[in-house]
Design a protein around this motif. Structure first.
Motif, PDB file in Angstrom:
ATOM      1  N   MET A 161     -10.526  -1.887  10.426  1.00 53.94           N
ATOM      2  CA  MET A 161     -11.702  -1.949   9.568  1.00 53.94           C
ATOM      3  C   MET A 161     -12.501  -3.230   9.779  1.00 53.94           C
ATOM      4  O   MET A 161     -13.506  -3.459   9.140  1.00 53.94           O
ATOM      5  CB  MET A 161     -11.285  -1.886   8.087  1.00 53.94           C
ATOM      6  N   GLY A 162     -12.018  -4.102  10.673  1.00 54.56           N
ATOM      7  CA  GLY A 162     -12.747  -5.353  10.892  1.00 54.56           C
ATOM      8  C   GLY A 162     -12.376  -6.379   9.853  1.00 54.56           C
ATOM      9  O   GLY A 162     -11.222  -6.492   9.451  1.00 54.56           O
TER      10      GLY A 162
ATOM     11  N   GLU B  16       0.571   3.720   9.689  1.00 59.79           N
ATOM     12  CA  GLU B  16       1.129   5.044   9.942  1.00 59.79           C
ATOM     13  C   GLU B  16       0.213   6.149   9.428  1.00 59.79           C
ATOM     14  O   GLU B  16       0.030   7.186  10.077  1.00 59.79           O
ATOM     15  CB  GLU B  16       2.499   5.178   9.266  1.00 59.79           C
ATOM     16  N   GLU B  17      -0.368   5.896   8.252  1.00 57.82           N
ATOM     17  CA  GLU B  17      -1.226   6.903   7.622  1.00 57.82           C
ATOM     18  C   GLU B  17      -2.645   6.894   8.191  1.00 57.82           C
ATOM     19  O   GLU B  17      -3.417   7.829   7.964  1.00 57.82           O
ATOM     20  CB  GLU B  17      -1.293   6.650   6.105  1.00 57.82           C
ATOM     21  N   GLY B  18      -3.002   5.813   8.880  1.00 57.63           N
ATOM     22  CA  GLY B  18      -4.356   5.711   9.408  1.00 57.63           C
ATOM     23  C   GLY B  18      -5.400   5.454   8.341  1.00 57.63           C
ATOM     24  O   GLY B  18      -6.558   5.874   8.462  1.00 57.63           O
ATOM     25  N   VAL B  19      -4.994   4.724   7.284  1.00 51.56           N
ATOM     26  CA  VAL B  19      -5.910   4.412   6.172  1.00 51.56           C
ATOM     27  C   VAL B  19      -5.830   2.922   5.873  1.00 51.56           C
ATOM     28  O   VAL B  19      -4.919   2.238   6.344  1.00 51.56           O
ATOM     29  CB  VAL B  19      -5.553   5.228   4.907  1.00 51.56           C
ATOM     30  N   PRO B  20      -6.763   2.391   5.089  1.00 51.28           N
ATOM     31  CA  PRO B  20      -6.742   0.953   4.776  1.00 51.28           C
ATOM     32  C   PRO B  20      -5.534   0.554   3.918  1.00 51.28           C
ATOM     33  O   PRO B  20      -5.054   1.320   3.083  1.00 51.28           O
ATOM     34  CB  PRO B  20      -8.047   0.738   4.003  1.00 51.28           C
ATOM     35  N   ALA B  21      -5.088  -0.691   4.150  1.00 51.35           N
ATOM     36  CA  ALA B  21      -4.064  -1.327   3.319  1.00 51.35           C
ATOM     37  C   ALA B  21      -4.773  -2.175   2.277  1.00 51.35           C
ATOM     38  O   ALA B  21      -5.578  -3.045   2.618  1.00 51.35           O
ATOM     39  CB  ALA B  21      -3.156  -2.199   4.174  1.00 51.35           C
ATOM     40  N   VAL B  22      -4.488  -1.914   0.994  1.00 50.32           N
ATOM     41  CA  VAL B  22      -5.240  -2.536  -0.096  1.00 50.32           C
ATOM     42  C   VAL B  22      -4.280  -3.183  -1.095  1.00 50.32           C
ATOM     43  O   VAL B  22      -3.286  -2.572  -1.505  1.00 50.32           O
ATOM     44  CB  VAL B  22      -6.111  -1.495  -0.839  1.00 50.32           C
ATOM     45  N   ALA B  23      -4.590  -4.416  -1.498  1.00 51.02           N
ATOM     46  CA  ALA B  23      -3.867  -5.080  -2.582  1.00 51.02           C
ATOM     47  C   ALA B  23      -4.767  -5.138  -3.803  1.00 51.02           C
ATOM     48  O   ALA B  23      -5.955  -5.478  -3.695  1.00 51.02           O
ATOM     49  CB  ALA B  23      -3.445  -6.485  -2.183  1.00 51.02           C
TER      50      ALA B  23
ATOM     51  N   SER C 228      -4.330 -12.999   5.274  1.00 45.84           N
ATOM     52  CA  SER C 228      -3.588 -13.433   6.457  1.00 45.84           C
ATOM     53  C   SER C 228      -2.450 -12.488   6.827  1.00 45.84           C
ATOM     54  O   SER C 228      -1.933 -12.554   7.948  1.00 45.84           O
ATOM     55  CB  SER C 228      -3.031 -14.846   6.240  1.00 45.84           C
ATOM     56  N   VAL C 229      -2.042 -11.603   5.913  1.00 43.09           N
ATOM     57  CA  VAL C 229      -0.914 -10.719   6.197  1.00 43.09           C
ATOM     58  C   VAL C 229      -1.356  -9.401   6.819  1.00 43.09           C
ATOM     59  O   VAL C 229      -0.520  -8.551   7.118  1.00 43.09           O
ATOM     60  CB  VAL C 229      -0.079 -10.441   4.923  1.00 43.09           C
ATOM     61  N   GLY C 230      -2.666  -9.209   7.000  1.00 42.76           N
ATOM     62  CA  GLY C 230      -3.138  -8.013   7.683  1.00 42.76           C
ATOM     63  C   GLY C 230      -3.732  -6.935   6.808  1.00 42.76           C
ATOM     64  O   GLY C 230      -3.989  -5.820   7.275  1.00 42.76           O
ATOM     65  N   LEU C 231      -3.969  -7.248   5.530  1.00 45.49           N
ATOM     66  CA  LEU C 231      -4.607  -6.274   4.649  1.00 45.49           C
ATOM     67  C   LEU C 231      -6.035  -5.969   5.117  1.00 45.49           C
ATOM     68  O   LEU C 231      -6.677  -6.778   5.777  1.00 45.49           O
ATOM     69  CB  LEU C 231      -4.659  -6.807   3.220  1.00 45.49           C
ATOM     70  N   ASP C 232      -6.503  -4.798   4.744  1.00 48.70           N
ATOM     71  CA  ASP C 232      -7.887  -4.417   5.044  1.00 48.70           C
ATOM     72  C   ASP C 232      -8.828  -4.711   3.887  1.00 48.70           C
ATOM     73  O   ASP C 232     -10.022  -4.936   4.094  1.00 48.70           O
ATOM     74  CB  ASP C 232      -7.953  -2.923   5.385  1.00 48.70           C
ATOM     75  N   ALA C 233      -8.298  -4.711   2.657  1.00 50.69           N
ATOM     76  CA  ALA C 233      -9.149  -4.954   1.492  1.00 50.69           C
ATOM     77  C   ALA C 233      -8.320  -5.485   0.340  1.00 50.69           C
ATOM     78  O   ALA C 233      -7.111  -5.209   0.241  1.00 50.69           O
ATOM     79  CB  ALA C 233      -9.869  -3.665   1.063  1.00 50.69           C
ATOM     80  N   VAL C 234      -8.974  -6.260  -0.522  1.00 49.86           N
ATOM     81  CA  VAL C 234      -8.358  -6.767  -1.745  1.00 49.86           C
ATOM     82  C   VAL C 234      -9.295  -6.443  -2.900  1.00 49.86           C
ATOM     83  O   VAL C 234     -10.489  -6.757  -2.849  1.00 49.86           O
ATOM     84  CB  VAL C 234      -8.121  -8.289  -1.683  1.00 49.86           C
ATOM     85  N   LEU C 235      -8.753  -5.787  -3.925  1.00 49.94           N
ATOM     86  CA  LEU C 235      -9.501  -5.512  -5.142  1.00 49.94           C
ATOM     87  C   LEU C 235      -9.073  -6.513  -6.204  1.00 49.94           C
ATOM     88  O   LEU C 235      -7.906  -6.534  -6.606  1.00 49.94           O
ATOM     89  CB  LEU C 235      -9.229  -4.083  -5.627  1.00 49.94           C
ATOM     90  N   VAL C 236     -10.014  -7.367  -6.625  1.00 47.50           N
ATOM     91  CA  VAL C 236      -9.739  -8.356  -7.669  1.00 47.50           C
ATOM     92  C   VAL C 236     -10.344  -7.819  -8.964  1.00 47.50           C
ATOM     93  O   VAL C 236     -11.566  -7.805  -9.139  1.00 47.50           O
ATOM     94  CB  VAL C 236     -10.344  -9.728  -7.334  1.00 47.50           C
ATOM     95  N   MET C 237      -9.500  -7.389  -9.887  1.00 51.90           N
ATOM     96  CA  MET C 237      -9.973  -6.854 -11.162  1.00 51.90           C
ATOM     97  C   MET C 237     -10.019  -7.972 -12.199  1.00 51.90           C
ATOM     98  O   MET C 237      -9.045  -8.732 -12.343  1.00 51.90           O
ATOM     99  CB  MET C 237      -9.055  -5.726 -11.643  1.00 51.90           C
TER     100      MET C 237
END
Length: 331
Positions: free
Chosen positions: A1-2, A47-54, A86-95
């Protein structure tokens, strides 16, 4: 995802997001236990081919609900986001954590955030994860909701292998205690890296320059939990300089405290870059990494005694950073 995306509201999540693998937590310090969960999130997402999100919260929930019990945070929000990225996530949602959000039931939180907004295919959490009003949701709740809404749940142990192979529990409260004791070496073992404080370099009393050890003083609003008063060996990092630049990572002797020899009252963090008197760092944002505690903060009877002790501190810091440089840089 860049580049990693940062979302601060559910409305910022792209409408065309077709799925994700998600985790949830405060992630203060992003220690080794957090990293084990985050690594699994990234692996499953690939594996799923989708973004990793925290998904995380700001401010800390306790700061809103029970301010008197709120912990002093190991890392600022900006530091936490950098570590999460830095761990390779694609997105972070800060609520934004509010009293209204605190009333959401576990079911509402999962449906609104994980299902409707993030289209989660899997949720990966630590075994002690709690969520929803009064922390009434746990892993069992999450598994039930996963069956209802069609996502997998992976719950990982919060224990890891310490040096020597014995399992131990990693926790943010453990890091805070160690930093409060000045044991930055042990804190680094839990974090998986050296603890850092970052801020803008400001003018101090200029006493260091006068006695031959010019220091970079961090502004009072620096980011990161400041460890106990004392003298440390460590590093001064200049993030604006590219990796590999000769002045990007500089060995340093670091002082934390009030300078009692000079009757100081303001607690400061200042770093002397070893064997360098040519640096002009004023106005630059830097990070100070703590490698090892050398000695407590002491009051000396004379400036001469202080200078002699500083010479010994610098020698010790030089030995430590020289021995650990390859480990720190990976080369």
């Amino acid at each position: 995802m860049g580049d990693v995306q940062r979302w601060t509201d559910l409305t910022e999540i792209p409408d065309d997001l077709s799925g994700s693998v998600v985790t949830l937590g405060n992630f203060d310090g992003v220690h080794r236990g957090h990293r084990a969960v985050l690594a699994q999130v990234v692996d499953r997402a690939r594996e799923e081919g989708v973004p990793a999100v925290a998904v995380t919260f700001e401010p800390h929930p306790l700061a809103v609900l029970y301010p008197e019990r709120a912990p002093e945070l190991i890392a600022s929000l900006d530091q936490r986001l950098d570590l999460l990225e830095s761990v390779g996530l694609d997105a972070v949602l800060v609520m934004e954590f509010t009293r209204e959000l605190a009333t959401w039931s576990p079911e509402r939180f999962v449906e609104d955030v994980f299902v409707t907004a993030l289209h989660a295919r899997a949720v990966v959490v630590g075994q002690d994860t709690r969520f929803g009003a009064r922390n009434s949701g746990d892993v069992a709740t999450l598994c039930e909701l996963g069956e209802q809404f069609g996502f997998d749940v992976e719950a990982l142990s919060d224990q890891g292998d310490a040096d020597g192979g014995a399992p131990r529990r990693w926790s943010s409260s453990q890091v805070r205690r160690l930093l409060d004791e000045g044991d930055v070496g042990a804190a680094a073992q839990v974090l998986g890296r050296a603890h850092a404080v970052s801020g803008v370099v400001v003018h101090g009393e200029h006493r260091g320059r006068e006695i031959g050890y010019p220091t970079a003083n961090l502004a009072q609003d620096s980011d990161g939990l400041v460890p106990a008063d004392g003298v440390y060996a460590g590093w001064l990092l200049r993030p604006a300089l590219p990796e590999g630049h000769t002045d990007h990572l500089l060995p340093a002797a670091i002082s934390v405290g009030t300078n009692p020899t000079f009757d100081g009252v303001r607690r400061t963090v200042e770093a002397y870059v070893l064997d360098r008197t040519d640096l002009d760092l004023y106005g630059e944002r830097v990070a100070v990494e703590f490698l090892e505690h050398l000695r407590p903060m002491l009051r000396f009877d004379s400036v001469e005694e202080l200078v002699e002790q500083m010479r010994l501190d610098v020698d010790q810091a030089r030995d430590l950073t020289t021995a650990r440089r390859a480990e720190r840089t990976g080369r």
